[in-house]
Design an enzyme around this catalytic site. Structure first.
Site, PDB file in Angstrom:
ATOM      1  N   ARG A 158       0.864  -1.046  -0.023  1.00  0.00           N
ATOM      2  CA  ARG A 158       0.026   0.043   0.063  1.00  0.00           C
ATOM      3  C   ARG A 158       0.893   1.003   0.050  1.00  0.00           C
ATOM      4  O   ARG A 158       2.104   1.013   0.409  1.00  0.00           O
ATOM      5  CB  ARG A 158      -1.043   0.145   1.266  1.00  0.00           C
ATOM      6  CG  ARG A 158      -1.701  -1.249   1.534  1.00  0.00           C
ATOM      7  CD  ARG A 158      -2.542  -1.321   2.853  1.00  0.00           C
ATOM      8  NE  ARG A 158      -3.523  -2.200   2.904  1.00  0.00           N
ATOM      9  CZ  ARG A 158      -3.079  -3.405   3.452  1.00  0.00           C
ATOM     10  NH1 ARG A 158      -1.995  -3.674   4.025  1.00  0.00           N
ATOM     11  NH2 ARG A 158      -4.055  -4.398   3.758  1.00  0.00           N
ATOM     12  N   LYS A 182      -2.335  -2.318   7.941  1.00  0.00           N
ATOM     13  CA  LYS A 182      -3.343  -1.985   8.916  1.00  0.00           C
ATOM     14  C   LYS A 182      -3.400  -2.600  10.029  1.00  0.00           C
ATOM     15  O   LYS A 182      -2.902  -3.777  10.222  1.00  0.00           O
ATOM     16  CB  LYS A 182      -4.597  -2.252   7.908  1.00  0.00           C
ATOM     17  CG  LYS A 182      -4.878  -1.449   6.651  1.00  0.00           C
ATOM     18  CD  LYS A 182      -6.167  -1.606   5.915  1.00  0.00           C
ATOM     19  CE  LYS A 182      -6.497  -0.875   4.970  1.00  0.00           C
ATOM     20  NZ  LYS A 182      -7.739  -1.364   4.151  1.00  0.00           N
ATOM     21  N   HIS A 294      -2.138   2.516  -5.840  1.00  0.00           N
ATOM     22  CA  HIS A 294      -2.911   1.307  -5.614  1.00  0.00           C
ATOM     23  C   HIS A 294      -2.973   0.476  -6.989  1.00  0.00           C
ATOM     24  O   HIS A 294      -3.225  -0.752  -6.643  1.00  0.00           O
ATOM     25  CB  HIS A 294      -4.323   1.480  -4.983  1.00  0.00           C
ATOM     26  CG  HIS A 294      -4.634   0.613  -3.684  1.00  0.00           C
ATOM     27  ND1 HIS A 294      -3.805   0.771  -2.763  1.00  0.00           N
ATOM     28  CD2 HIS A 294      -5.584  -0.352  -3.484  1.00  0.00           C
ATOM     29  CE1 HIS A 294      -4.245  -0.130  -1.515  1.00  0.00           C
ATOM     30  NE2 HIS A 294      -5.396  -0.823  -2.397  1.00  0.00           N
ATOM     31  N   ARG A 297      -0.489  -2.177  -6.767  1.00  0.00           N
ATOM     32  CA  ARG A 297      -0.875  -3.185  -6.043  1.00  0.00           C
ATOM     33  C   ARG A 297      -1.874  -4.172  -6.721  1.00  0.00           C
ATOM     34  O   ARG A 297      -1.683  -5.263  -6.592  1.00  0.00           O
ATOM     35  CB  ARG A 297      -1.450  -2.678  -4.584  1.00  0.00           C
ATOM     36  CG  ARG A 297      -1.819  -3.746  -3.828  1.00  0.00           C
ATOM     37  CD  ARG A 297      -2.212  -2.774  -2.201  1.00  0.00           C
ATOM     38  NE  ARG A 297      -3.066  -3.597  -1.384  1.00  0.00           N
ATOM     39  CZ  ARG A 297      -2.544  -4.647  -0.322  1.00  0.00           C
ATOM     40  NH1 ARG A 297      -1.196  -4.380  -0.511  1.00  0.00           N
ATOM     41  NH2 ARG A 297      -3.244  -4.805   0.702  1.00  0.00           N
ATOM     42  N   HIS A 320      -3.672  -9.150   3.593  1.00  0.00           N
ATOM     43  CA  HIS A 320      -5.181  -8.908   3.744  1.00  0.00           C
ATOM     44  C   HIS A 320      -5.474  -9.912   4.762  1.00  0.00           C
ATOM     45  O   HIS A 320      -5.206 -11.151   5.075  1.00  0.00           O
ATOM     46  CB  HIS A 320      -6.025  -9.618   2.463  1.00  0.00           C
ATOM     47  CG  HIS A 320      -5.888  -8.576   1.303  1.00  0.00           C
ATOM     48  ND1 HIS A 320      -5.957  -8.916  -0.104  1.00  0.00           N
ATOM     49  CD2 HIS A 320      -5.873  -7.350   1.218  1.00  0.00           C
ATOM     50  CE1 HIS A 320      -5.920  -7.733  -0.904  1.00  0.00           C
ATOM     51  NE2 HIS A 320      -5.790  -7.119  -0.180  1.00  0.00           N
ATOM     52  N   TYR A 329      -8.953 -10.463  -7.086  1.00  0.00           N
ATOM     53  CA  TYR A 329      -8.228 -10.329  -8.183  1.00  0.00           C
ATOM     54  C   TYR A 329      -8.395 -11.700  -8.994  1.00  0.00           C
ATOM     55  O   TYR A 329      -7.910 -11.934 -10.074  1.00  0.00           O
ATOM     56  CB  TYR A 329      -6.648 -10.397  -7.645  1.00  0.00           C
ATOM     57  CG  TYR A 329      -6.357  -9.166  -6.791  1.00  0.00           C
ATOM     58  CD1 TYR A 329      -6.446  -8.041  -7.543  1.00  0.00           C
ATOM     59  CD2 TYR A 329      -6.333  -9.365  -5.569  1.00  0.00           C
ATOM     60  CE1 TYR A 329      -6.259  -6.605  -6.819  1.00  0.00           C
ATOM     61  CE2 TYR A 329      -6.214  -7.919  -4.690  1.00  0.00           C
ATOM     62  CZ  TYR A 329      -6.047  -6.693  -5.292  1.00  0.00           C
ATOM     63  OH  TYR A 329      -5.941  -5.687  -4.833  1.00  0.00           O
TER      64      TYR A 329
END
Length: 348
Positions: A158, A182, A294, A297, A320, A329
């Site tokens: 990110r 995150k 992004h 990514r 994730h 994806y």
């Protein structure tokens, strides 16, 4: 915790936002979205005579979403509002503020499905070749831009993770970089030889020149933490602008001189600066969708799956929490396959 049925709804919302920001370490962007949605809910409830948290019921929540739909708000906005209020009422119930969760049965239309923008491997190659030609002049900005794009694409990180990297986080020997994702979760991400070469050129020839130039000027490069335009806040949370934000918040403030990537004025490169670098490269490429970091990514994840990578390995690489997030994806890969089929097969 004792049930707090007498609390005002607005007080409970403030407590929830504080928990989201400090207890869960959510990004400031996520907290702002919660705050905006829940402020709208408080105003809607107050206009209908509901001031106490204990009086917040399922029917009022449904009316709130119906009102948003009636006023023509996008499905994605209504879906986000539903998600925000369900997070709030779940927290209120689990924390003992109310006896039961009124939002557990709340449903809203799913947001419109938009597949992320993906750049083809040929386009990536052409873009990087152009950057490499500029970097061959040893221009510090060009060396940095090449290293930024190479690392974004190679590691699939990110932009907030990218600008938060310090020099000590990079292991050039093992071809790995440590990033803060995150929820304050650290992970070690691999990258390839081309990215290593670009990073070494930046560290050996570009970064020292940019840092020395800034120090010879106003000396801002070696000041304390990140400034408002791209700063790691002194308390470890998100500063007013860009940079490693409350997605992590666990690491201590570090001088800009520790930053892997520097902006043109010698301070730590911020999110806006990274966006500008990437937007300039993507704006002339064919294809629709956002033109920010992004995109690389999304592109890295899709190219990995196209190349046969295991879905769970891609999940771990991207950081994730849910495999479902990574599965978008696979839809991208399928969509690209169908497009190739339609354009190439004689009986498509």
């Amino acid at each position: 915790m004792t049930e707090r049925t007498g609390e005002r709804l607005a007080v409970a919302v403030d407590a929830f936002l504080a928990h989201a920001r400090h207890g869960r370490g959510l990004s400031e962007q996520t907290v702002r979205a919660y705050a905006n949605d829940l402020e709208q809910l408080v105003a809607f409830a107050t206009a209908r005579g509901v001031d106490r948290l204990s009086d917040l019921g399922l029917e009022l929540l449904r009316d709130w979403l119906w009102d948003a739909d009636h006023r023509g708000l996008a499905r994605s906005t209504i879906a986000r509002r539903s998600s925000s209020v369900r997070a709030f009422t779940r927290w209120a119930s689990e924390s003992g503020w109310i006896a039961s969760d009124p939002g557990v049965r709340l449903r809203a239309p799913k947001g419109a499905s938009h597949l992320p923008r993906v750049v083809s491997s040929d386009q990536v190659r052409t873009m990087l070749d152009g950057l490499a030609a500029r970097a061959a002049t040893d221009d510090p900005g060009a060396l940095r831009d090449l290293a930024v794009v190479e690392l974004l694409y190679a590691a699939g990180i990110r932009v907030s993770e990218l600008v938060g990297i310090d020099v000590r986080d990079l292991d050039r020997g093992r071809l790995t970089v440590r990033v803060l994702g995150k929820g304050g979760k650290e992970r070690v991400v691999p990258f390839g030889v081309p990215a290593r070469d670009a990073l070494e050129a930046w560290l050996d020839r570009g970064r020292p020149a940019l840092l020395a130039s800034a120090q010879a000027g106003d000396g801002h490069a070696t000041g304390g933490g990140r400034a408002a335009g791209g700063g790691r806040a002194a308390g470890g949370g998100r500063a007013a602008g860009d940079g490693r934000a409350a997605v992590g918040g666990a690491r201590n403030a570090a001088p800009a001189a520790d930053a892997l990537f520097l902006g043109d004025r010698g301070g730590r490169l911020g999110v806006r600066g990274a966006y500008r670098i990437v937007a300039r490269l993507l704006q002339d490429l064919p294809g629709e969708g956002p033109s920010g970091p992004h995109t690389f990514r999304h592109t890295a994840a899709t190219h990995l799956l196209d190349g046969g990578a295991d879905l769970r390995a891609v999940q771990e690489l991207l950081g994730h929490a849910s495999l479902g997030t990574t599965q978008i994806y696979t839809h991208v890969s399928s969509a690209r396959l169908r497009e190739v089929y339609r354009t190439a097969h004689p009986r498509a």
